[in-house]
Scaffold this motif. Structure first.
Motif, PDB file in Angstrom:
ATOM      1  N   LEU A 196       0.770  -1.203   0.018  1.00  0.00           N
ATOM      2  CA  LEU A 196      -0.078  -0.140  -0.197  1.00  0.00           C
ATOM      3  C   LEU A 196       0.815   1.402   0.068  1.00  0.00           C
ATOM      4  CD1 LEU A 196      -2.811  -1.174   2.669  1.00  0.00           C
ATOM      5  CD2 LEU A 196      -2.762  -1.030   0.353  1.00  0.00           C
ATOM      6  N   ASN A 197       2.085   1.111  -0.011  1.00  0.00           N
ATOM      7  CA  ASN A 197       3.214   2.065  -0.093  1.00  0.00           C
ATOM      8  C   ASN A 197       3.095   3.062   1.098  1.00  0.00           C
ATOM      9  OD1 ASN A 197       5.373   3.317  -1.430  1.00  0.00           O
ATOM     10  ND2 ASN A 197       4.134   4.880  -2.698  1.00  0.00           N
ATOM     11  N   ILE A 198       2.702   2.588   2.358  1.00  0.00           N
ATOM     12  CA  ILE A 198       2.665   3.187   3.693  1.00  0.00           C
ATOM     13  C   ILE A 198       4.190   3.139   4.217  1.00  0.00           C
ATOM     14  CG2 ILE A 198       1.731   2.953   6.089  1.00  0.00           C
ATOM     15  CD1 ILE A 198      -0.556   1.669   5.031  1.00  0.00           C
ATOM     16  N   PRO A 199       4.552   4.402   4.601  1.00  0.00           N
ATOM     17  CA  PRO A 199       5.963   4.542   5.150  1.00  0.00           C
ATOM     18  C   PRO A 199       5.923   3.587   6.283  1.00  0.00           C
ATOM     19  CG  PRO A 199       5.409   6.788   4.465  1.00  0.00           C
ATOM     20  CD  PRO A 199       3.908   5.781   4.202  1.00  0.00           C
ATOM     21  N   ILE A 200       7.083   2.987   6.792  1.00  0.00           N
ATOM     22  CA  ILE A 200       7.250   2.257   7.657  1.00  0.00           C
ATOM     23  C   ILE A 200       8.653   2.516   8.549  1.00  0.00           C
ATOM     24  CG2 ILE A 200       7.629  -0.294   8.518  1.00  0.00           C
ATOM     25  CD1 ILE A 200       6.038  -1.226   6.169  1.00  0.00           C
ATOM     26  N   VAL A 201       8.205   2.342   9.919  1.00  0.00           N
ATOM     27  CA  VAL A 201       9.534   2.811  10.727  1.00  0.00           C
ATOM     28  C   VAL A 201       9.676   1.620  11.652  1.00  0.00           C
ATOM     29  CG1 VAL A 201      10.340   4.201  12.761  1.00  0.00           C
ATOM     30  CG2 VAL A 201       8.895   5.261  11.040  1.00  0.00           C
ATOM     31  N   GLU A 202      10.979   1.070  11.351  1.00  0.00           N
ATOM     32  CA  GLU A 202      11.374  -0.201  12.323  1.00  0.00           C
ATOM     33  C   GLU A 202      12.460  -0.061  13.131  1.00  0.00           C
ATOM     34  OE1 GLU A 202      11.278  -3.856  10.087  1.00  0.00           O
ATOM     35  OE2 GLU A 202      11.276  -3.049   8.298  1.00  0.00           O
ATOM     36  N   GLN A 203      13.362   1.190  13.058  1.00  0.00           N
ATOM     37  CA  GLN A 203      14.199   1.453  14.032  1.00  0.00           C
ATOM     38  C   GLN A 203      13.776   2.937  14.700  1.00  0.00           C
ATOM     39  OE1 GLN A 203      17.893   1.910  12.062  1.00  0.00           O
ATOM     40  NE2 GLN A 203      17.775  -0.085  11.473  1.00  0.00           N
ATOM     41  N   PHE A 204      13.537   2.892  15.986  1.00  0.00           N
ATOM     42  CA  PHE A 204      13.037   3.986  16.642  1.00  0.00           C
ATOM     43  C   PHE A 204      14.208   5.076  16.638  1.00  0.00           C
ATOM     44  CE2 PHE A 204       8.948   2.839  18.963  1.00  0.00           C
ATOM     45  CZ  PHE A 204       8.492   2.005  17.586  1.00  0.00           C
TER      46      PHE A 204
ATOM     47  N   MET B 185      11.950  10.976  10.953  1.00  0.00           N
ATOM     48  CA  MET B 185      11.582  12.256  10.167  1.00  0.00           C
ATOM     49  C   MET B 185      11.492  11.865   8.753  1.00  0.00           C
ATOM     50  SD  MET B 185      14.382  15.279  10.196  1.00  0.00           S
ATOM     51  CE  MET B 185      14.187  15.632  11.981  1.00  0.00           C
ATOM     52  N   GLN B 186      12.452  10.758   8.248  1.00  0.00           N
ATOM     53  CA  GLN B 186      12.287  10.600   6.910  1.00  0.00           C
ATOM     54  C   GLN B 186      10.978  10.016   6.670  1.00  0.00           C
ATOM     55  OE1 GLN B 186      14.500  10.925   4.373  1.00  0.00           O
ATOM     56  NE2 GLN B 186      12.925  10.233   3.237  1.00  0.00           N
ATOM     57  N   ALA B 187      10.240   9.092   7.336  1.00  0.00           N
ATOM     58  CA  ALA B 187       9.128   8.554   7.249  1.00  0.00           C
ATOM     59  C   ALA B 187       8.105   9.608   7.305  1.00  0.00           C
ATOM     60  CB  ALA B 187       8.486   7.622   8.319  1.00  0.00           C
ATOM     61  N   ILE B 188       8.151  10.500   7.932  1.00  0.00           N
ATOM     62  CA  ILE B 188       7.133  11.775   7.894  1.00  0.00           C
ATOM     63  C   ILE B 188       7.244  12.680   6.972  1.00  0.00           C
ATOM     64  CG2 ILE B 188       6.375  13.838   9.355  1.00  0.00           C
ATOM     65  CD1 ILE B 188       6.875  12.571  11.891  1.00  0.00           C
ATOM     66  N   SER B 189       8.443  12.903   6.383  1.00  0.00           N
ATOM     67  CA  SER B 189       8.812  13.430   5.185  1.00  0.00           C
ATOM     68  C   SER B 189       8.225  12.880   3.995  1.00  0.00           C
ATOM     69  CB  SER B 189      10.157  13.841   4.917  1.00  0.00           C
ATOM     70  OG  SER B 189      10.465  14.276   3.831  1.00  0.00           O
ATOM     71  N   THR B 190       8.454  11.420   3.790  1.00  0.00           N
ATOM     72  CA  THR B 190       7.839  10.773   2.818  1.00  0.00           C
ATOM     73  C   THR B 190       6.381  10.677   2.785  1.00  0.00           C
ATOM     74  OG1 THR B 190       9.501   9.287   2.988  1.00  0.00           O
ATOM     75  CG2 THR B 190       7.736   8.497   1.887  1.00  0.00           C
ATOM     76  N   ALA B 191       5.807  10.746   3.948  1.00  0.00           N
ATOM     77  CA  ALA B 191       4.171  10.752   3.982  1.00  0.00           C
ATOM     78  C   ALA B 191       3.655  12.012   3.338  1.00  0.00           C
ATOM     79  CB  ALA B 191       3.617  10.774   5.393  1.00  0.00           C
ATOM     80  N   SER B 192       4.361  13.141   3.655  1.00  0.00           N
ATOM     81  CA  SER B 192       4.007  14.511   2.970  1.00  0.00           C
ATOM     82  C   SER B 192       3.729  14.573   1.400  1.00  0.00           C
ATOM     83  CB  SER B 192       4.888  15.442   3.444  1.00  0.00           C
ATOM     84  OG  SER B 192       4.971  15.588   4.882  1.00  0.00           O
ATOM     85  N   SER B 193       4.411  13.764   0.779  1.00  0.00           N
ATOM     86  CA  SER B 193       4.311  13.649  -0.500  1.00  0.00           C
ATOM     87  C   SER B 193       4.271  12.366  -1.090  1.00  0.00           C
ATOM     88  CB  SER B 193       5.408  14.440  -1.230  1.00  0.00           C
ATOM     89  OG  SER B 193       6.670  13.736  -0.711  1.00  0.00           O
ATOM     90  N   ASN B 194       3.672  11.470  -0.504  1.00  0.00           N
ATOM     91  CA  ASN B 194       3.657   9.896  -0.926  1.00  0.00           C
ATOM     92  C   ASN B 194       2.384   9.852  -1.723  1.00  0.00           C
ATOM     93  OD1 ASN B 194       4.849   7.483  -0.888  1.00  0.00           O
ATOM     94  ND2 ASN B 194       3.255   6.853   0.767  1.00  0.00           N
TER      95      ASN B 194
END
Length: 289
Positions: A244-252, A258-267
């Protein structure tokens, strides 16, 4: 003959499966008398607040036959399964419908299966999300966190420094310890009680969550979810969320978040179908309604 829906819930596993149960039971009880069986007595008592007409707490999955009768019909939404239990359940109930999130699962010859991964005879290939989440509401909350309904080890408190720089809002979980928000208040701009779950999920633009069901609810309502893979949660949803192209954070780490949130903004998210009617029809046919 009676109808049951068993759902595994609790202070160490959260309410993800319960939200799915609500979507299904609320539809089924329009035409049949069905009882929701919960492995946690607290949510069984609260189920009426979600529209469930009848709910009962069950302390052990093996005790279900003490409530039901041979030949009754059941939907089984739990990972508390092994070959012996599955064989016993399919012999006791007629039919036995199971909901699975496991990509490596195998269908038992005598069961019906609902799965987002498997296909074939006696299988409903779909993902269950309550229809009402598909309504796209105004996104008045730019960024919010829902860590999950459970946090017995207080991991959110341990990781709160990770979230603090983002000044996001937080919605508390159903099983969080009383007064837990006091330890978190400096790390979030707003803290919502668990009763505000629906409002926060549906009005949040970018939702960061370790709850697979919350991620799906956000996605279908036009939100832009980010999935946190907690170490104490199964990884069953990773393949689905990748598709579904959902950004995934596996390492806290702040860098990865920050990278995942940035990706979500234009995903470019991929969505899922509105499938409740498909699931209900599958259950109706399996139950010979």
């Amino acid at each position: 003959m009676r109808y049951f829906y068993y759902v595994h819930t609790g202070h160490r596993i959260g309410l993800d499966r319960f939200h799915r149960a609500v979507a299904i039971v609320n539809e089924l009880q329009k035409e049949i008398d069905i009882t929701l069986l919960c492995s946690d007595f607290r949510i069984a008592a609260e189920a009426k607040e979600y529209g469930i007409k009848r709910s009962v707490g069950v302390d052990l999955v093996r005790n279900i036959p003490q409530i039901a009768h041979h030949g009754d019909k059941i939907i089984f939404d739990s990972a508390e399964i092994n070959p012996t239990l599955l064989e016993d359940m399919t012999q006791f109930f007629s039919p036995f419908i199971r909901i699975s999130d496991d990509p490596s699962d195998i269908k038992h010859p005598k069961e019906f299966l609902i799965s987002p991964y498997l296909q074939g005879e006696g299988i409903c290939n779909t993902t269950v999300v309550n229809d009402r989440y598909f309504e796209s509401l105004s996104k008045t909350i730019p960024l919010a966190l829902f860590f999950g309904d459970d946090d017995y080890e207080k991991d959110l408190e341990k990781y709160q420094a990770l979230f603090k720089p983002f000044k996001m809002e937080l919605v508390m979980g159903f099983y969080h310890f009383m007064g837990y928000e006091k330890a978190l208040k400096e790390s979030f701009s707003v803290i919502h009680e668990c009763e505000a779950y629906d409002e926060v999920i549906r009005h949040t633009d970018i939702l960061v969550s370790a709850s697979p069901q919350a991620v799906l609810q956000s996605l279908v309502g036009g939100g832009r979810p980010v999935f946190l893979q907690r170490a104490d949660y199964v990884r069953d949803f990773i393949p689905l969320f990748q598709s579904l192209n959902i950004p995934i954070v596996e390492q806290f780490t702040q860098e990865q978040l920050m990278q995942a949130i940035s990706t979500a903004s234009s995903n470019n998210y991929h969505n899922i179908e509105k499938s409740n009617s498909k699931v209900i029809e599958f259950i109706r046919k399996s139950f010979n309604l």
